[in-house]
Design a protein around this motif. Structure first.
Motif, mmCIF file in Angstrom:
data_model
loop_
_atom_site.group_PDB
_atom_site.id
_atom_site.type_symbol
_atom_site.label_atom_id
_atom_site.label_comp_id
_atom_site.label_asym_id
_atom_site.label_seq_id
_atom_site.Cartn_x
_atom_site.Cartn_y
_atom_site.Cartn_z
ATOM 1 N N ASP A 97 2.321 5.769 8.355
ATOM 2 C CA ASP A 97 2.313 4.702 7.365
ATOM 3 C C ASP A 97 1.915 3.377 8.014
ATOM 4 O O ASP A 97 2.036 3.197 9.236
ATOM 5 C CB ASP A 97 3.698 4.547 6.730
ATOM 6 N N VAL A 114 0.838 -1.196 0.000
ATOM 7 C CA VAL A 114 0.000 0.000 0.000
ATOM 8 C C VAL A 114 0.873 1.245 0.000
ATOM 9 O O VAL A 114 2.045 1.216 0.362
ATOM 10 C CB VAL A 114 -0.944 0.008 1.225
ATOM 11 N N SER A 115 0.278 2.320 -0.420
ATOM 12 C CA SER A 115 1.010 3.594 -0.489
ATOM 13 C C SER A 115 1.192 4.179 0.913
ATOM 14 O O SER A 115 0.554 3.746 1.867
ATOM 15 C CB SER A 115 0.241 4.585 -1.373
ATOM 16 N N GLN A 127 -4.528 4.038 5.563
ATOM 17 C CA GLN A 127 -5.082 3.121 4.573
ATOM 18 C C GLN A 127 -6.365 2.474 5.097
ATOM 19 O O GLN A 127 -6.531 2.257 6.299
ATOM 20 C CB GLN A 127 -4.078 2.026 4.224
ATOM 21 N N THR A 128 -7.238 2.174 4.171
ATOM 22 C CA THR A 128 -8.467 1.433 4.468
ATOM 23 C C THR A 128 -8.464 0.146 3.660
ATOM 24 O O THR A 128 -8.229 0.176 2.441
ATOM 25 C CB THR A 128 -9.709 2.264 4.122
ATOM 26 N N THR A 180 -9.276 0.127 9.166
ATOM 27 C CA THR A 180 -8.652 1.421 8.882
ATOM 28 C C THR A 180 -7.451 1.615 9.798
ATOM 29 O O THR A 180 -7.547 1.434 11.018
ATOM 30 C CB THR A 180 -9.654 2.574 9.093
ATOM 31 N N THR A 212 4.041 -1.215 3.622
ATOM 32 C CA THR A 212 4.117 0.048 2.900
ATOM 33 C C THR A 212 5.040 -0.116 1.698
ATOM 34 O O THR A 212 6.149 -0.642 1.806
ATOM 35 C CB THR A 212 4.648 1.166 3.805
#
Length: 960
Positions: free
Chosen positions: A802, A737-738, A742-743, A796, A831
């Motif tokens: 991060d 994920v970026s 994040q969800t 979430t 990440t």
């Protein structure tokens, strides 16, 4: 003499010319042939991996041969060890890719190690003298030619011999070289029994090698590893593990009778297939179990042992052989010259029986005698199994000769009062008066049939002709009895062309194509139908039964709603095939069954005894509802020692209800009972405390009316037993994920695959500290076979940071007989590296896998990779939705494993495929290759395949 040689040369030339014409037709499967007869009568073979790299490793052929002879190698030792195991053949694997390509015979064809001493000839001669066949292993694989840092294949010597340049390290060149070896062996060793071939080489197939073997040596067997090649006599299934029970090897095989098949497995618990210098333990329980269950499925046990350089087995393997030499003879008649029962040869039902018992049945096709092999003994003093309509006339313990008490009713045989259990296999010899209670002349039709596999095959009496559902689900089968008749049950033999154990074998998902959920209806006119029963069948081998109570109808319709296979196993998904369906009208009966019959206990209130065809003893007690006033009371339930026991109650129920049990006047213990039929008993179990000696048990219902057939008492399952489930968690694979908050949407599905009842079931993610979850746990009061529980949640991460590296467990918790159990999956998140705009694992559930498969890889990213890419258009992995911020040129990093030179053909957004040539050593060593790609802004699609040849295994892609 010169004239004789000249004549021989002329004959050989003429034969070669004839073969050129004769083998032009395609290979045809010879499922049954007289040359196979000796193997069909056998139980086992001994697989000997032994060569230059047998410890201590040799890299010089002459030095290896010197140490073999100097160490005292003798062929009789191997033959005698095979006979101890009850093996009737030996497979010698010396010309093996991981053992130096050594040839244990003097050869006139240079190219790899060949001995001066004729070890193969000596072994064949010794085997012939003692009635043990010898089969020679041949490999197709040159890729390990320099694994030890030294070249083991001599391309120059072979090229000089052939008068042309041949590179033995390529598949084409090695195919040509090994092709010549086949003919050398056929010419010089007439007493061999055949070739065991480790997969196919394209050169062999193109030049009709197998067809020529058939003509030059028509009595020789051909066996192929891991695939069902039509011209081969035998399909070998290599080293299957992970089943439950662990010894149930047939659960992972896929070859229907009467095709000959082998189970090929190592006897040592650890170590390589060949001797690696260790005296590894041999698990007697595991390997005797494999030996017996294979015999119970007409599969030959090809047991691999690891002889040392001097030919001797390490001490623990020799000790196992000595054990087998005394353990096998007393039960010889039950495992040699027999077939697996419950399949096309008739016989009772194998598999899981009462109180944790598991075993198989073998049958002598000539005498009809059956043998009940109890490999895992029950937690009770009796064994109860489906009799498949056989009226039993006598039972004895085969090892002791003791006559056993038995009873029959409700479709079951109960062997009672068992006090002497063999540690590994208690065998009961069962005499019968044949099968009874089945209708003949039943006609079948179906809503869907594959061309050439019509519904008429379902009731024609032939197990070699079957019906194919043509990938339809749901699909209905109608059975016409000719007129209105009484029907009691269906006996169904599904095609044994898929495994029952879901696993990954060489990268391909395996799963069962057998019936899961079904519905049964009945009719008198074929237009108006009434509901009979809804349920699920287990994913299990052998005959399966649907009891339908007392029905009078002309037509019965079985609607298969779905099968156990899923879309991730495309070879088996929706591929329902059925050999035979028979309609039973009655059950064999003798004296009362071995449980505690409800009709013999005290009754109170509205509880009353009624006839019940499908019940034990043909009676049940109904009217159990509304509380303790309507009850069945057992006043003499005796156990030797105090403790908690498993009480099984065989109940009938037309509506959802609950059953309660009070022990010795104590507080009742209740458990849910699902709706089913009022004239077909189904087991429900509860844990109860019993005192030593006599106990009083009162059985009643506080809910709707129930019927009670019988009870039985046994021990609890072991604490390490968890019923088999399938827990599917998505997304699967590491999620890159970026940066930032994040969800993640998480979905999970729990399926119960075992014939157990679990209660108080809950399914939910467990979040790391600081995370928040939207969505409540998914729950069910109870679940039975094929039951599902599904849930969806949103997780979430904490704001302002991060994700880093976390894993979100998803846990299913439940109770089995009031004892806590759980199974878990997880969603790992990482990440994404700052210099990557996109990263995805090959095994990610967002990808499309075709006929490839996932497999474990400890050194790979996420510990998984995708394997079996290439060789056909559908064997490809497609990465959809590869998102980048802007259109343009990017660098794609491919993480892969490979052994030897192979290629991907990479297609971006449906464009022209681009070949990416890769090379490496070892399928467990990840490498990274960089490839330029041009991508669109937003979502892109990238496909990895190779329509013509095998490609590397794929671990991960990243875009920079």
């Amino acid at each position: 003499m010169a004239l004789r040689r000249l004549c021989a040369a002329v004959v050989a030339a003429l034969l070669a010319g004839l073969l050129t014409v004769a083998v032009s037709a395609p290979a045809q499967a010879e499922v049954q042939h007289p040359r196979q007869e000796w193997l069909r009568k056998s139980t086992a073979g001994l697989f000997l991996h032994w060569g230059m790299f047998t410890a201590p490793k040799h890299l010089n052929c002459a030095e290896w041969e010197r140490d073999v002879t100097g160490g005292g190698w003798t062929p009789d030792y191997w033959i005698d060890e095979a006979r101890k195991l009850g093996a009737s053949y030996v497979v010698l694997a010396t010309f093996h890719s991981r053992l130096g390509y050594a040839r244990p015979w003097p050869s006139k064809i240079p190219g790899s190690c060949a001995t001066q001493r004729d070890l193969l000839g000596e072994l064949t001669k010794a085997g012939k003298a003692k009635g043990v066949k010898v089969i020679l292993y041949m490999t197709d694989d040159p890729q390990w030619h320099s694994e030890q840092g030294v070249q083991m294949l001599d391309s120059k010597a072979y090229s000089d011999h052939k008068g042309e340049q041949v590179d033995l390290t390529t598949r084409e060149g090695f195919g040509k070289y090994s092709y010549d070896l086949f003919f050398e062996v056929m010419k010089n060793y007439n007493d061999l029994a055949g070739f065991w071939i480790d997969n196919d080489n394209e050169y062999w197939e193109r030049n009709k090698l197998y067809e020529q073997i058939r003509q030059l040596q028509p009595t020789w067997l051909l066996s192929n590893n891991n695939e069902d090649t039509p011209i081969m006599d035998t399909v070998s299934n290599e080293q299957k593990t992970g089943m439950f029970p662990s010894y149930d090897y047939p659960a992972a095989t896929f070859t229907p009778m009467p095709r000959l098949s082998e189970a090929c497995y190592k006897l040592p618990n650890t170590g390589d297939w060949w001797y690696d210098g260790g005296n590894h333990a041999v698990d007697t329980r595991l390997n005797t179990g494999r030996y017996i269950t294979n015999a119970g499925a007409s599969i030959k046990s090809l047991m691999a042992e690891t002889p040392m350089v001097n030919g001797k087995m390490p001490a623990q393997q020799e000790a196992y052989n000595n054990f087998m030499s005394s353990w096998v003879p007393p039960i010889q008649e039950s495992i040699q010259g027999v077939e697996g029962a419950g399949y096309m040869y008739g016989g009772m039902q194998p598999g899981f029986w009462n109180d944790g018992a598991h075993g198989v049945i073998t049958i002598n096709p000539k005498t009809g005698k059956q043998y009940v092999h109890v490999v895992t003994k029950p937690r009770a003093d009796f064994v109860r199994l489906r009799d498949n309509g056989y009226r039993v006339t006598g039972v004895k313990d085969l090892r002791t000769g003791e006559r056993m008490s038995f009873s029959q009713s409700g479709g079951h045989l109960t062997i009672q009062g068992i006090t002497k259990w063999d540690e590994y296999d208690t065998v009961f010899s069962v005499e019968t008066a044949g099968q009874q209670g089945f209708y003949t002349g039943v006609k079948a039709s179906a809503t869907s049939s594959e061309d050439g596999f019509p519904a008429a095959n379902l009731t024609d009496g032939s197990y070699e002709k079957y019906w194919d559902a043509n990938a339809a689900q749901p699909v209905s089968i109608s059975l016409d009895l000719g007129r209105r008749k009484e029907a009691a049950f269906l006996a169904i033999n599904q095609r044994e062309s898929s495994p029952t154990h879901a696993r990954v074998s060489f990268g391909r998902p395996e799963d069962s194509s057998r019936i899961k959920d079904y519905q049964l209806t009945a009719s008198n006119d074929g237009r108006n139908w009434w509901h009979v029963r809804t349920g699920a069948l287990p994913s299990a081998r052998g005959t399966q039964f649907i009891d339908i109570g007392s029905q009078e109808a002309r037509f019965l319709k079985l609607t298969v709603l779905n099968t156990w296979g899923g879309p991730r196993a495309p070879v088996y998904f929706k591929e329902l095939k059925i050999d035979e369906i028979r309609v039973g009208h009655s059950y064999p009966r003798s004296v009362r069954d071995g449980g505690l019959e409800a009709e013999d206990a005290a009754r109170s209130g509205s509880a009353r005894s009624e006839f019940c065809e499908a019940c034990s003893g043909t009676r049940q007690v109904t009217g159990l509802g509304g509380g303790e006033r309507n009850a069945v009371t057992y006043r003499d339930v005796s156990v030797a020692t105090a403790g908690t026991y498993r009480l099984q109650l065989d109940l009938t129920s037309s509506a959802a209800s609950s059953v309660a049990v009070s022990v010795n006047g104590g507080a009742p213990v209740s458990v849910a009972v699902p709706a089913d039929r009022a004239d077909v008993p189904d087991p429900t179990s509860v844990a109860v405390p019993l005192t030593a000696g006599r106990n009083t048990l009162k059985v009643f219902s506080t809910g709707r009316s129930l019927g009670l057939d019988r009870i039985s008492v046994g021990g609890l399952p072991p604490s390490n037993y968890t019923p088999k489930t399938t827990l599917t968690v998505e997304p699967h694979g590491v999620q890159w994920v970026s940066p930032g908050q994040q969800t993640v949407k998480i979905t999970a599905r729990l399926r119960l695959d075992a014939d157990d009842q679990i209660d108080n079931v809950s399914l939910a993610p467990v979040l790391p500290a600081g995370w928040t979850l939207t969505g409540a746990p998914a729950t069910r009061t109870s679940m039975r076979l094929a039951g599902l529980l599904e849930g969806t949640w949103t997780a979430t991460s904490p704001a302002g940071q991060d994700v880093g590296s976390v894993s979100i467990p998803v846990t299913a918790s439940f109770q089995l007989l009031s004892s806590d159990r759980k199974v878990s999956g997880s969603v790992p998140l990482r990440t994404r590296p700052a210099d990557r705009v996109f990263v995805r694992e090959a095994e990610d559930s967002a990808n499309v896998f075709g006929s490839t498969g996932l497999t474990s890889c400890g050194s790979c990213s996420g510990a998984e990779k995708v394997r079996n890419i290439g060789g056909s258009p559908d064997a490809a992995v497609t990465f959809p939705n590869v998102v980048v911020p802007a259109a343009g040129a990017y660098r794609m990093f491919i993480q892969f494993t490979v052994n030897g030179p192979r290629s991907y053909f990479v297609t971006v957004n449906g464009g022209a495929p681009v070949e990416v040539k890769l090379d490496g050593v070892g399928n467990n060593t990840p490498y990274v290759a960089e490839v330029p790609v041009t991508l669109n802004a937003g979502a892109n699609s990238i496909r990895f395949g190779n329509d013509k040849a095998g490609a590397p295994d794929l671990d991960q892609i990243a875009i920079a």
